[in-house]
Design an enzyme around this catalytic site. Structure first.
Site, PDB file in Angstrom:
ATOM      1  N   ILE A 243       0.858  -1.179   0.000  1.00 40.80           N
ATOM      2  CA  ILE A 243       0.000   0.000   0.000  1.00 40.80           C
ATOM      3  C   ILE A 243       0.894   1.228   0.000  1.00 40.80           C
ATOM      4  CG2 ILE A 243      -1.826   1.253   1.232  1.00 40.80           C
ATOM      5  CD1 ILE A 243      -2.640  -1.568   0.223  1.00 40.80           C
TER       6      ILE A 243
ATOM      7  N   ALA B 203       4.478   4.071   2.997  1.00 43.33           N
ATOM      8  CA  ALA B 203       3.959   2.844   2.380  1.00 43.33           C
ATOM      9  C   ALA B 203       4.056   1.717   3.398  1.00 43.33           C
ATOM     10  CB  ALA B 203       4.776   2.493   1.141  1.00 43.33           C
ATOM     11  N   LYS B 204       3.428   0.616   3.113  1.00 42.11           N
ATOM     12  CA  LYS B 204       3.628  -0.589   3.923  1.00 42.11           C
ATOM     13  C   LYS B 204       3.245  -1.787   3.085  1.00 42.11           C
ATOM     14  CE  LYS B 204       4.725  -1.310   8.316  1.00 42.11           C
ATOM     15  NZ  LYS B 204       5.401  -0.311   9.144  1.00 42.11           N
ATOM     16  N   GLY B 205       3.858  -2.911   3.405  1.00 42.58           N
ATOM     17  CA  GLY B 205       3.507  -4.130   2.683  1.00 42.58           C
ATOM     18  C   GLY B 205       3.355  -5.270   3.656  1.00 42.58           C
TER      19      GLY B 205
END
Ligand code: GLU
Length: 430
Positions: A70, A115-117
């Site tokens: 994201i 962001a992050k995943g």
């Protein structure tokens, strides 16, 4: 009426991480009269990437995994944030974590967005060979959605330096020969030998302790001889505990997904970290008595460091707390109701987007070193980290005092004012 967040509705108890993140944003937006257009943009991430990818297991079978990246916002610089391997990873969680990265980088004044995943699976159930294939296949699925000038992953819950090196190596294999070494900075939190930075592994815990020291200075509070409790004894909790104990503070209780322990004489953070490395959790460590989760939260202490997952300090647990201050090592450990209860009890909160920002700050140093083909000494890294944490802490405290805001809202306001200014200057295309 819709709040524009798209998060599933719910009040108070049971709010998911994204609802909490939206409520925090809305509160800060009100406090500073954030421009409505900018507010609307920030309520949703720019990009939500979900990939389903098959991975071959050691026994020859295939498993289909769901991965997320994201990208919340990149107006301040490339998207930046960790990758989480955990069985509870879901879209709204990663959306919240991505937004928190945007605010965190803006609070720290580093030129990154957020962001992050994550991948929804339990890494403890997989062999190193399977973890490697999962990481490489996920990286392949992300393709050009990541890159050293575009979106830069890092470790988070369930991932580490080795994971980042697999990611880097896979990414390098998709660029032309002569570009391979130029893309080393596609990921941070790498091992030292493969292009990581001195001090990155301990950075989140170290940054948190720098903030504790500033808080202690401001409050004329002696850390030598004080007591603290830690939830979660992974990278963040264990380094924070080891560094704090060197300042004379005593860890009197700990809790993680395997159990909880207490010792009035103090638990030895170094020995406990070694036990956790060998067994995967605090349970079974001989140095303390076994207690319940409730007893852990009720332990009378000076400082509480939640360093596990979201939504731990809630309407149910906040009333139990008997501490003077909470330093959020985890992302989103306090929900909206929990926060109100802490405030009513007069417990100071130093929020995640400030308290745990040491990790991404040293990630930034790693990225700079990769770009410039430099390698800084540990003293250089620590000194720069210290300067930036102290600056951010004092900036947030000034905003809090001047505008009579709680620390979290003040941190958001500082971040949002910087972001809003850039939107004003750049405008919205076309
Ligand atoms: N996962 C860490 C965090 O939540 C570090 C992110 C990074 O270094 O990019 O802040």
């Amino acid at each position: 009426m819709s709040d524009g967040s798209g998060a599933k509705k719910g009040k108070g108890k049971g709010m998911n991480a994204y609802e909490v993140a939206v409520a925090q944003l809305n509160r800060a937006a009100d406090a500073m009269h954030l421009d409505e257009q900018v507010h609307t943009i920030l309520l949703q991430p720019k990009n939500e990437l979900i990939v389903n990818f098959p991975v071959k297991m050691d026994d020859g079978s295939y498993k289909l995994l769901k991965g997320y990246r994201i990208q919340h916002n990149n107006i301040m610089g490339p998207y930046k944030g960790g990758i989480r391997f955990h069985h509870d990873v879901h879209l709204d969680e990663v959306k919240a974590l991505a937004a928190w990265m945007t605010w965190k980088c803006a609070v720290m004044e580093i030129p990154f967005g957020g962001a992050k995943g994550g991948i929804k699976f339990n890494p403890r159930e997989h062999s190193p060979a399977e973890l490697e294939r999962i990481t490489r296949r996920f990286t392949h699925a992300l393709g050009n959605n990541i890159g050293p000038d575009h979106d830069i992953p890092a470790p988070d819950v369930g991932t580490n330096g080795q994971t980042m090196v697999w990611l880097m190596d896979t990414y390098m294999n998709f660029v032309p020969q002569d570009r391979k070494n130029a893309v080393r900075g596609v990921v941070t939190g790498k091992t030292l030998t493969s292009g990581g930075s001195q001090g990155r592994e301990k950075a989140t815990g170290q940054g948190l302790v720098y903030v504790v020291q500033e808080w202690a200075k401001e409050n004329h509070f002696p850390l030598d001889g004080c007591t603290f409790i830690v939830q979660g004894f992974g990278n963040v909790g264990s380094f924070a505990a080891r560094i704090l104990s060197r300042l004379g503070a005593s860890m009197i209780a700990v809790q993680d997904h395997t159990g909880a322990l207490r010792s009035n004489e103090g638990l030895h953070p170094g020995r406990l970290a070694e036990h956790v490395r060998q067994t995967g959790g605090v349970a079974g460590y001989a140095g303390g008595e076994v207690i319940t989760r409730e007893e852990f939260f009720s332990t009378e202490c000076d400082l509480f460091i939640p360093a596990a997952l979201e939504n731990q300090i809630t309407a149910e647990t906040a009333p139990l707390l008997k501490c003077r201050a909470v330093f959020e090592g985890a992302n989103g450990p306090t929900d909206i109701e929990g926060e109100a209860i802490l405030a009513s009890k007069g417990i100071d909160v130093v929020p995640d987007i400030l308290a745990n920002a040491g990790g991404v700050t040293v990630s930034y140093f790693e990225w700079l070193q990769n770009r410039r083909a430099e390698s800084w000494t540990l003293d250089e890294v620590d000194e720069r980290l210290h300067r930036m944490m102290v600056h951010a802490y004092n900036t947030v405290r000034r905003v809090a005092r001047d505008r009579k805001l709680d620390n979290r809202t003040a941190a958001y306001v500082h971040a949002l004012e910087r972001i809003q200014q850039v939107y004003k200057e750049r405008g919205i295309f076309p």
